[in-house]
Scaffold this motif. Structure first.
Motif, short mmCIF file in Angstrom:
data_model
loop_
_atom_site.label_atom_id
_atom_site.label_comp_id
_atom_site.label_asym_id
_atom_site.label_seq_id
_atom_site.Cartn_x
_atom_site.Cartn_y
_atom_site.Cartn_z
N GLN A 438 0.83 -1.21 0.00
CA GLN A 438 0.00 0.00 0.00
C GLN A 438 0.87 1.26 0.00
N ALA A 439 2.04 1.16 -0.62
CA ALA A 439 2.96 2.30 -0.73
C ALA A 439 3.62 2.25 -2.10
N PHE A 440 4.27 3.36 -2.49
CA PHE A 440 4.99 3.43 -3.76
C PHE A 440 6.48 3.23 -3.51
N PRO A 441 7.16 2.50 -4.38
CA PRO A 441 8.60 2.26 -4.16
C PRO A 441 9.44 3.54 -4.18
N PHE A 442 9.00 4.54 -4.93
CA PHE A 442 9.75 5.79 -5.03
C PHE A 442 8.91 6.99 -4.58
N GLY A 443 7.86 6.73 -3.82
CA GLY A 443 6.98 7.79 -3.37
C GLY A 443 6.00 8.19 -4.46
N ARG A 444 4.99 8.95 -4.09
CA ARG A 444 4.02 9.43 -5.06
C ARG A 444 4.64 10.57 -5.86
N ILE A 445 4.54 10.49 -7.20
CA ILE A 445 5.15 11.48 -8.08
C ILE A 445 4.05 12.29 -8.75
N ALA A 452 13.96 12.66 -8.69
CA ALA A 452 15.26 12.00 -8.55
C ALA A 452 14.99 10.65 -7.90
N PHE A 453 15.29 9.59 -8.59
CA PHE A 453 14.97 8.25 -8.11
C PHE A 453 16.10 7.74 -7.21
N HIS A 454 15.80 7.57 -5.93
CA HIS A 454 16.74 6.95 -5.00
C HIS A 454 16.35 5.49 -4.83
N ALA A 455 17.21 4.74 -4.18
CA ALA A 455 16.95 3.31 -4.02
C ALA A 455 15.59 3.08 -3.35
N ALA A 456 14.83 2.14 -3.91
CA ALA A 456 13.51 1.82 -3.35
C ALA A 456 13.68 1.09 -2.02
N ALA A 477 11.99 -5.65 -11.28
CA ALA A 477 11.01 -5.01 -12.18
C ALA A 477 11.07 -3.50 -12.07
N VAL A 478 11.36 -2.97 -10.88
CA VAL A 478 11.39 -1.51 -10.69
C VAL A 478 12.82 -0.97 -10.63
N ALA A 479 13.77 -1.73 -11.14
CA ALA A 479 15.16 -1.27 -11.13
C ALA A 479 15.28 0.07 -11.84
N ARG A 480 16.04 0.99 -11.24
CA ARG A 480 16.20 2.32 -11.84
C ARG A 480 16.99 2.25 -13.15
N PHE A 506 19.87 -6.74 -6.01
CA PHE A 506 20.24 -5.55 -5.28
C PHE A 506 20.63 -4.47 -6.28
N GLU A 507 20.29 -3.23 -5.96
CA GLU A 507 20.71 -2.12 -6.80
C GLU A 507 22.22 -1.97 -6.73
N ASP A 508 22.80 -1.31 -7.74
CA ASP A 508 24.25 -1.17 -7.81
C ASP A 508 24.83 -0.46 -6.59
N ASP A 509 24.08 0.50 -6.04
CA ASP A 509 24.59 1.28 -4.92
C ASP A 509 24.13 0.76 -3.57
N ALA A 510 23.59 -0.46 -3.52
CA ALA A 510 23.15 -1.03 -2.25
C ALA A 510 24.36 -1.30 -1.36
N PRO A 511 24.28 -1.05 -0.04
CA PRO A 511 25.42 -1.30 0.85
C PRO A 511 25.75 -2.78 0.94
N LEU A 512 27.00 -3.09 1.30
CA LEU A 512 27.46 -4.47 1.39
C LEU A 512 26.64 -5.28 2.38
#
Length: 543
Positions: A438-445, A452-456, A477-480, A506-512
């Motif tokens: 019941q939420a958006f991965p990148f917030g409501r636009i 500016a798309f930050h990590a979901a 599916a929602v990869a930036r 995992f996104e490219d900039d996800a922490p280790l």
């Protein structure tokens, strides 16, 4: 005329220009398709093919009204031949600007065509494919042309004519396609996919390294002769206002939908249906009228259990089309009360992928996938779904604007990238994420925002019932980065059906710590161990 055209071409070698050229143009009551194959891989042959397509399209559109289609095709082809031949002599001292030619013109229910060389024109009817063109090649050496544009000062083109029927399909293709697919195989591919892309891909799969060639095709799918123009030119009224209880062509209006008076629940002979009327702007704007005609065409030519069925009633007096009525809430309404269960969400994902595949077989994408356009049929224990509203449907890669709903648009769509399978999969992923959290991965636009798309945020943080494999599917599916996203619906559907084969994402900039917890703790252990040893050495070596 209810006609759909698709084109596709690939070069012999990736990264090199193709010697094939093709184009389709529509004006008035005429649809024209032209395909040319430069004889050779050099720049002069490539230029000849491009010139042939451009010249024939432009000249035919401006042809003298007193000329018949056959005469116009013959005259312009011979003129083009002389021009290419003379220019070759002037620039190269010999015929270098040489090309094949295949062209068709559809006017009403008549097909007119011309060809020179070995690019083919075929007509598919009731599963049978008839070759209308002639192959102008040597009997023993079929790769050697006996007739082509620019080869000699004069040329006699092959001209043909046929009467079209509803459901006929016209195919134009270069020899790179016809050399690898037989007539029966071409008929089978047309029946299976019905698109130029499908034909070219099938031929490409059959080619070996030795036989690989430039490949191109044009497919003209005539659903109904003369109907598309008639749809826009019929004297149909566009009601300025609609009221409950009003009767139009026997349909009694019951109530409006979607906070709009252009979509109504109606009843006729005890059966409930939905009527969608043309927008008011269509009364004065040709662009709005054409858009609604295109929407009507798309809605009425799709036959799938995943998509709301539609038709145009006989004898209608107003501009609208009729859709089946499904007494079910939208997914948006359901999500106001509760999240979907994991099983229902998996079913939703597979449904969206299959519906997207259905549209893609017509070279279409939905363009506005979101919970408001999905109906939930059944109860909580077992839900099925229906996709509706083809108002934003468009040919794949044809739209580069921000058309659609902003919160479901892929990041690249905000920067002019065309609509595609990848951008549609992004919208499907956002819908799945929303259905489970019941939420958006990148917030409501907002509509005019360039976000500016930050990590979901990982969906399991919001709903711990989501299994790790399904979280990976949604995040992919929602990869930036569109390159890291699912590239095709089939990949998306496969992972949803085979959870045991889904790899973590995992996104490219996800922490280790997030990407590899075990590696993180191992690294921490060894760092602490080294630090401890170093401190011990310092202690032991003190005087």
């Amino acid at each position: 005329m209810k006609l759909r055209s698709t084109t596709h071409g690939i070069a012999r070698e990736e990264g090199t220009p193709s010697s094939d050229a093709f184009g389709v143009r529509t004006w008035g009551e005429t649809v024209m398709a032209v395909l040319a194959d430069g004889a050779g891989m050099g720049e002069p042959a490539r230029e000849a093919a491009q010139r042939a397509v451009r010249s024939l399209l432009e000249n035919y559109e401006a042809r003298p009204r007193t000329w018949s289609p056959q005469r116009a095709l013959t005259e312009f082809t011979q003129l083009l031949n002389r021009t290419l031949y003379q220019e070759s002599l002037a620039r190269f001292d010999r015929p270098e600007m040489v090309s094949t030619l295949a062209a068709t013109v559809i006017e009403g229910d008549r097909l007119y065509g011309v060809n020179i060389g070995d690019s083919r024109v075929c007509l598919a009817r009731n599963g049978t494919l008839e070759v209308l063109s002639e192959d102008h090649v040597e009997a023993d050496r079929t790769h050697v042309l006996t007739r082509a544009l620019g080869m000699a000062p004069d040329v006699e083109p092959h001209v043909f004519e046929r009467t079209l029927q509803n459901g006929d399909i016209t195919l134009l293709c270069s020899d790179g396609v016809s050399n690898h697919l037989s007539t029966d195989e071409l008929a089978g591919e047309l029946a299976a996919s019905g698109t130029a892309r499908g034909i070219v891909k099938a031929a490409h799969k059959c080619a070996s390294e030795e036989t690989m060639d430039d490949m191109s095709a044009i497919v003209l799918d005539v659903a109904q002769t003369g109907r598309l123009r008639a749809m826009s030119e019929r004297d149909l009224s566009i009601p300025a206002s609609l009221r409950k209880g009003e009767v139009i062509d026997g349909y009694e209006l019951v109530r409006s939908f979607q906070d709009s008076d252009r979509v109504w629940l109606a009843e006729k002979n005890g059966q409930r249906v939905v009527l969608k009327f043309a927008p008011l702007e269509a009364a004065d704007s040709e662009a709005h009228l054409n858009a609604f005609v295109r929407e009507t065409w798309n809605a009425t030519r799709l036959d799938s259990e995943n998509i709301i069925s539609a038709h145009e009633p006989a004898g209608q007096t107003a501009r609208y089309y009729v859709m089946e009525f499904v007494d079910a809430p939208s997914l948006s309404k359901v999500l106001q009360d509760r999240r979907l269960s994991v099983d229902s969400a998996i079913g939703l994902g597979r449904f969206l992928g299959e519906a997207g595949s259905t549209l893609l077989r017509r070279d279409l994408v939905h363009g506005d996938i979101k919970p408001e356009n999905i109906l939930c049929v059944g109860d909580y224990a077992k839900l099925s779904f229906k996709l509706l509203d083809l108002g934003s449907a468009a040919e794949v890669f044809s739209v580069t604007s921000r058309a659609g709903t902003a919160s479901y648009l892929a990041p690249e769509r905000f920067h002019g990238a065309p609509i595609s399978e990848r951008t549609e999969i992004f919208a499907m992923g956002v819908t799945l994420y929303q259905s489970l959290t019941q939420a958006f991965p990148f917030g409501r636009i907002e509509r005019f925002q360039t976000p500016a798309f930050h990590a979901a945020k990982r969906p399991t943080k919001l709903n711990p019932n989501i299994p790790p494999w399904l979280e990976a599917v949604i995040l992919r599916a929602v990869a930036r980065n569109p390159q890291r996203r699912y590239q095709h619906y089939s990949e998306f559907i496969y992972d949803l059906a085979h959870p045991e084969k889904v790899e973590p994402f995992f996104e490219d900039d996800a922490p280790l710590l997030e990407r590899n917890p075990l590696g993180f703790y191992k690294a921490g252990f060894y760092i602490l161990l080294l630090l401890t040893l170093w401190l011990l050495m310092q202690l032991l070596t003190r005087p």
